[in-house]
Design a protein around this motif. Sequence first.
Motif, mmCIF file in Angstrom:
data_model
loop_
_atom_site.group_PDB
_atom_site.id
_atom_site.type_symbol
_atom_site.label_atom_id
_atom_site.label_comp_id
_atom_site.label_asym_id
_atom_site.label_seq_id
_atom_site.Cartn_x
_atom_site.Cartn_y
_atom_site.Cartn_z
ATOM 1 N N LEU A 94 13.568 9.167 2.358
ATOM 2 C CA LEU A 94 14.060 8.427 1.202
ATOM 3 C C LEU A 94 14.471 7.020 1.614
ATOM 4 C CD1 LEU A 94 16.239 11.118 -0.636
ATOM 5 C CD2 LEU A 94 14.020 10.205 -1.340
ATOM 6 N N ARG A 95 14.173 6.072 0.744
ATOM 7 C CA ARG A 95 14.442 4.674 1.062
ATOM 8 C C ARG A 95 15.448 4.106 0.066
ATOM 9 N NH1 ARG A 95 10.407 2.622 -0.946
ATOM 10 N NH2 ARG A 95 9.775 4.591 -1.865
ATOM 11 N N ASN A 96 16.038 2.991 0.439
ATOM 12 C CA ASN A 96 17.004 2.354 -0.451
ATOM 13 C C ASN A 96 16.951 0.845 -0.278
ATOM 14 O OD1 ASN A 96 19.383 1.495 1.468
ATOM 15 N ND2 ASN A 96 18.763 3.552 2.107
ATOM 16 N N LEU A 97 17.402 0.160 -1.344
ATOM 17 C CA LEU A 97 17.534 -1.293 -1.345
ATOM 18 C C LEU A 97 19.022 -1.609 -1.264
ATOM 19 C CD1 LEU A 97 16.566 -4.236 -1.801
ATOM 20 C CD2 LEU A 97 16.628 -3.767 -4.259
ATOM 21 N N LYS A 98 19.420 -2.283 -0.201
ATOM 22 C CA LYS A 98 20.821 -2.584 0.027
ATOM 23 C C LYS A 98 21.032 -4.091 -0.088
ATOM 24 C CE LYS A 98 24.571 -1.544 3.283
ATOM 25 N NZ LYS A 98 24.910 -0.898 4.585
ATOM 26 N N TYR A 99 22.081 -4.491 -0.779
ATOM 27 C CA TYR A 99 22.315 -5.916 -0.926
ATOM 28 C C TYR A 99 23.797 -6.226 -0.837
ATOM 29 C CZ TYR A 99 23.194 -4.533 -5.810
ATOM 30 O OH TYR A 99 23.657 -3.919 -6.932
ATOM 31 N N ASP A 100 24.091 -7.409 -0.332
ATOM 32 C CA ASP A 100 25.465 -7.911 -0.191
ATOM 33 C C ASP A 100 25.406 -9.428 -0.407
ATOM 34 O OD1 ASP A 100 28.085 -8.348 0.318
ATOM 35 O OD2 ASP A 100 27.979 -7.982 2.484
ATOM 36 N N LEU A 101 25.798 -9.868 -1.597
ATOM 37 C CA LEU A 101 25.643 -11.268 -2.000
ATOM 38 C C LEU A 101 27.009 -11.905 -2.217
ATOM 39 C CD1 LEU A 101 22.736 -10.707 -4.536
ATOM 40 C CD2 LEU A 101 22.547 -11.534 -2.196
ATOM 41 N N ARG A 102 27.159 -13.142 -1.733
ATOM 42 C CA ARG A 102 28.412 -13.865 -1.829
ATOM 43 C C ARG A 102 28.160 -15.283 -2.341
ATOM 44 N NH1 ARG A 102 29.871 -9.508 -1.527
ATOM 45 N NH2 ARG A 102 31.124 -8.447 0.075
ATOM 46 N N LYS A 103 29.235 -15.874 -2.903
ATOM 47 C CA LYS A 103 29.137 -17.252 -3.372
ATOM 48 C C LYS A 103 29.112 -18.213 -2.197
ATOM 49 C CE LYS A 103 32.787 -16.925 -6.034
ATOM 50 N NZ LYS A 103 33.850 -17.309 -7.003
ATOM 51 N N GLY A 104 28.396 -19.342 -2.406
ATOM 52 C CA GLY A 104 28.316 -20.339 -1.355
ATOM 53 C C GLY A 104 26.892 -20.820 -1.165
ATOM 54 N N CYS A 105 26.673 -21.536 -0.098
ATOM 55 C CA CYS A 105 25.318 -22.017 0.199
ATOM 56 C C CYS A 105 25.157 -22.118 1.716
ATOM 57 C CB CYS A 105 25.068 -23.369 -0.462
ATOM 58 S SG CYS A 105 23.355 -23.937 -0.324
ATOM 59 N N LYS A 106 25.056 -20.952 2.359
ATOM 60 C CA LYS A 106 24.876 -20.911 3.811
ATOM 61 C C LYS A 106 23.474 -20.414 4.151
ATOM 62 C CE LYS A 106 29.787 -20.249 4.809
ATOM 63 N NZ LYS A 106 30.818 -19.374 5.429
ATOM 64 N N ALA A 107 23.216 -19.138 3.885
ATOM 65 C CA ALA A 107 21.914 -18.576 4.250
ATOM 66 C C ALA A 107 21.719 -17.250 3.533
ATOM 67 C CB ALA A 107 21.825 -18.390 5.757
ATOM 68 N N ILE A 108 20.475 -16.808 3.454
ATOM 69 C CA ILE A 108 20.128 -15.488 2.949
ATOM 70 C C ILE A 108 19.264 -14.806 3.995
ATOM 71 C CG2 ILE A 108 18.140 -16.395 1.648
ATOM 72 C CD1 ILE A 108 18.598 -14.108 -0.360
ATOM 73 N N GLU A 109 19.556 -13.547 4.226
ATOM 74 C CA GLU A 109 18.865 -12.760 5.253
ATOM 75 C C GLU A 109 18.108 -11.625 4.589
ATOM 76 O OE1 GLU A 109 20.583 -9.551 8.168
ATOM 77 O OE2 GLU A 109 20.995 -11.545 9.005
ATOM 78 N N ILE A 110 16.817 -11.549 4.863
ATOM 79 C CA ILE A 110 15.966 -10.494 4.309
ATOM 80 C C ILE A 110 15.459 -9.683 5.497
ATOM 81 C CG2 ILE A 110 13.915 -9.974 2.940
ATOM 82 C CD1 ILE A 110 14.258 -12.733 1.637
ATOM 83 N N SER A 111 15.842 -8.405 5.564
ATOM 84 C CA SER A 111 15.477 -7.561 6.712
ATOM 85 C C SER A 111 15.015 -6.198 6.233
ATOM 86 C CB SER A 111 16.669 -7.421 7.661
ATOM 87 O OG SER A 111 17.760 -6.800 7.008
#
Length: 649
Positions: A43-60
Amino acid sequence: MKQNPKTVRMWMIICLLFSLGLAATENDRDFKMCGTWSHGSALRNLKYDLRKGCKAIEISANEITLSIRGSITAKCTRSSSILLNSKPLQNQSDFCVFWEPLLDLLIVEVNRKNHTLCEPKDLQENCCTDLSLREQKNGGQYGIVKGSIHGDILTNNIMEKYTFEGQSINCKKKFCDEAISQTSRGANMIENVVMKSNTTGRVDLPCAQSTVIEMEEGFTGRYLTLPASQTKAPNMIPSVYLPSCLKSASKRKSKVVCTYYKDKNLFQGGPSDSSLLDDVVGLSVENEIIENLPEPVKITFHHLPFPANWSRKCVSWDTRKDNEVKWRGDGCETVNINERETECHCNHLTYFAILVQVEQKATVRHLEALTFITAVGCAVSLVSCLVLFYWLCKRRIGKKNQTSLVHRGLVVAIFLLCLFFILTGTVANVENKTACKITGSLLHYSLLSTLCWMAMEVFHTFLLVRKVFSSTIPPWVFYLGGFGLPALLVTILLSIGDIYGERKIVPSENITSPYRMCWMSDKDKSLLAHYIINIGLLAVVVSSGAVMLFLVVKEIRNRPEWKNIHVSFLSIWGLTCLFGTTWGLGFLDFGPLSEAILFLFCIINSLQGFFLMLRYYALERMKKKDDSSSDGSSSASSKQHMLQTNENS
């Protein structure tokens, strides 16, 4: 599983956003990263953790988890995990990450199923954009294969992680700059992104300001003043009336967007000799095409007074018909309320503006004098026609003939023509469109009837010249030609619509004070009807009358009484009036003598009823004088006798 209505609406917004090119356009404002996720069979899942700001986004990605984490949003703060139920073949799943910074919108698509991690908000002032690759980390058996940005492959290898960094900018300003650079698509971009902002009320952009209104059940129409910047004077802001028919009966709610565009560079286009006013208004209803409204939308524009030789016209640009900016007047009526205010009545929704241009309006010299002369001449002819009609009816009691019938028909037609010409200016100044339309059609009918009865005079005289016996044509034929045919033509024009109405004739001495009359309007189809019917019929009557005048003079020029210059002049002049030959002066209105000819045209034709009465009276006196001095002998032939009867009738 039943979907939440808000979710359904969200997917409609996203699908429309992509189809219109707002999220998938190849520009550095929007972010689209795609790839193939190589994973295990668990079984697979989509995990996300998003915050305000403008630093970076990581897709793994790893064996069981696709992760999106980072700090790039303006207002969205969310952290969770979504279970992915789909069962892909060969343990691979295609995915894309979409980022729309202006809307603070983040979507992840996995195997063609969308997951909205951050829902669209109000348009953001500052946002994190220009995401660029900062780091990528190699993976092992599991990870991201063929990662790409806007379709450009980053690498074919399996990567565990991609890291993108961005920069904070004034997103609204950059969006407007890009919209203006698009020219023909820019306005669409603005209106569509406002529609998708998932808000009601006011939406501000540097290049445009919008009001989003929800029309609910029982919507009865609404007046509103469009939003504008504080630098715009309140009395110069456009206003809009939304009729109740905008609300679709099949929908519980509808969203209408009213946008005021401050930068007309978004809409450059149109004739080279014209230009737009600074104000442009866009109107649209969510997911609907609005056209052929039974009650028009009304857009009121405020402006400074125009020079006298400038014209103003309501125009619209329909993006469904024209990809490039093309302003058309179709579907809009221009209402000049006053010199500072113009109202557009339009039966559809799109972009609206006022097109102004310097035009060389056709002017008439000495218009006031010509109008006065014509009015006085018509008044004299009115009285003369009444007197002549009485004489003809009195003569009819003693002797019935077709000559008297044709004369009476012509007298009635000229009487109506003079009457409605006197009334047309007065009715036009009342500013009642229906009354002006009726008066214009009656004036046209009386003109056509006059020309037709002149044609009847020519036809009847032809019968007298070419026959030695009276014609046996039934009277109804003359009535049908003189009264019936004009009625048929006017009825056809009325059924076409927009033929009759107010017409302005501009005097060259003062172009700011035109003479208003009820007549055929200056629209294209009215002008076409004028040239085909009026000018065509006039040409037939004048040419046939001239030929008939020549034939009559040729037939009777050797008669003894024609040696008297007064008799010959009176006979020729009387026949000229009967046959409408004097109307041919209208074809000579050119060259150095045009002004003199125009005065002659107005004087002679406005007094036509008076000339006919004078002719009848003079010939009657001559006939009585001849009868009293006659010794009973006659040397004239039977044909000459018939001509004498026609001349004296």
